[in-house]
Design an enzyme around this catalytic site. Sequence first.
Site, PDB file in Angstrom:
ATOM      1  N   ALA A 185       0.846  -1.200   0.000  1.00 10.50           N
ATOM      2  CA  ALA A 185       0.000   0.000   0.000  1.00 10.50           C
ATOM      3  C   ALA A 185       0.875   1.240   0.000  1.00 10.50           C
ATOM      4  CB  ALA A 185      -0.915   0.020   1.214  1.00 10.50           C
ATOM      5  N   ASP A 186       0.442   2.226  -0.756  1.00 12.11           N
ATOM      6  CA  ASP A 186       1.099   3.529  -0.703  1.00 12.11           C
ATOM      7  C   ASP A 186       0.407   4.457   0.282  1.00 12.11           C
ATOM      8  OD1 ASP A 186       3.262   4.113  -3.127  1.00 12.11           O
ATOM      9  OD2 ASP A 186       1.972   2.390  -3.461  1.00 12.11           O
ATOM     10  N   ARG A 187      -0.886   4.239   0.470  1.00 13.53           N
ATOM     11  CA  ARG A 187      -1.610   5.000   1.489  1.00 13.53           C
ATOM     12  C   ARG A 187      -2.886   4.244   1.847  1.00 13.53           C
ATOM     13  NH1 ARG A 187      -2.342  11.463   1.978  1.00 13.53           N
ATOM     14  NH2 ARG A 187      -0.205  11.267   1.237  1.00 13.53           N
TER      15      ARG A 187
ATOM     16  N   ALA B 206      -4.938   2.821  -1.283  1.00 14.48           N
ATOM     17  CA  ALA B 206      -4.331   3.235  -2.550  1.00 14.48           C
ATOM     18  C   ALA B 206      -3.067   2.414  -2.769  1.00 14.48           C
ATOM     19  CB  ALA B 206      -4.002   4.720  -2.524  1.00 14.48           C
TER      20      ALA B 206
END
Length: 362
Positions: A251-253, A261
């Site tokens: 996950a990036d966020r 995201a």
Amino acid sequence: MSLQSIKYQRGSLEILDQLLLPVVSKYLTVRGVEDGWKVINKMQVRGAPAIAIVGCLSLAVEIYPEEFGSKKSLRQEIEGKLNYLVSARPTAVNMKISADELITLANELTKDDNVTVEDMKQRFLNATEAMLEKDIADNRAIGANGAKAILEHVAESASAAAAGPVRVLTHCNTGSLATAGYGTALGVVRHLSELGKLEHVYCTETRPYNQGARLTAYELVHEKLPATLVLDSMVAALLRVKNVAAVVVGADRVAANGDTANKIGTYQIAVVAKHHGVPFYVAAPLTSVDLQIPSGDHIIIEVRPDREMTHVGEHRIAAPGINCWNPAFDVTPASLVTGIITEHGVFKPSALKAEITKLLDL
């Protein structure tokens, strides 16, 4: 042995140029913040944890030889340069969180009359270097927690092979090349292998930047793990016929409600996994969770240049004049996520905010 994507000692930083992999293994020297911003923006280094570490360390190597006349000037340098680094790839929240932590530290040290400007610089350098070691430790904990969750789920299922090694699918690159070492989702795969419980791992090519084909496959071959590369468009067929026990991605966020995201293509994999009854896990450190964002609707999605879709290297593969839409990430709704694997345990998306608030004593 895991690959080393970041080489650091005080005053010196090198990163493995991921744009050249898997054909060429070449390290680039990062001499300061401008170099750090460029290697992050150009995706010579990528993966939310690695972005944060390289960004912060690029500032550390820049200020290491400098002398500052006052704590105020050092604080201004730290704050301005860190905010600039955040702009290199804004979707990845780890850089913003790390920047905020270091800016807070700089503000506190500036106000402390017992701290000299040299003391302040040394404590800042110590704090950035501690991030490197913490990331590796966190990744190992994520790997252990994720492997445990997957094996427990399999043991509870009706599968005849419940006690045996498992097959998993991953997307993009979440290993040593995306972190300080070991990896998040790929760390789960590594831990399964260490336990003797990994039968096979499937990795997607991850168009258009091909992080799966170029980077994840490179790591898996390097470590001699049983692995197969599949096209992004093969996932539905794969889950239907290959008895995959779980999907695990990075996950990036992650928003407060569990919306995630991650690399473009993650959302459609989650939809397909739901259809086939395959658990879908997100592996990420707490630094990837942004409690200030209530849902994925509020996450800024980076859009990359058309050329990344229309060309492979210098060769055009798409018709000249065609329009392109090239978001780097998509948002997977929390309703499709089985669990979020962190260094502190595995949480259901619905309980994520409450659990993290309790952990951090917010």
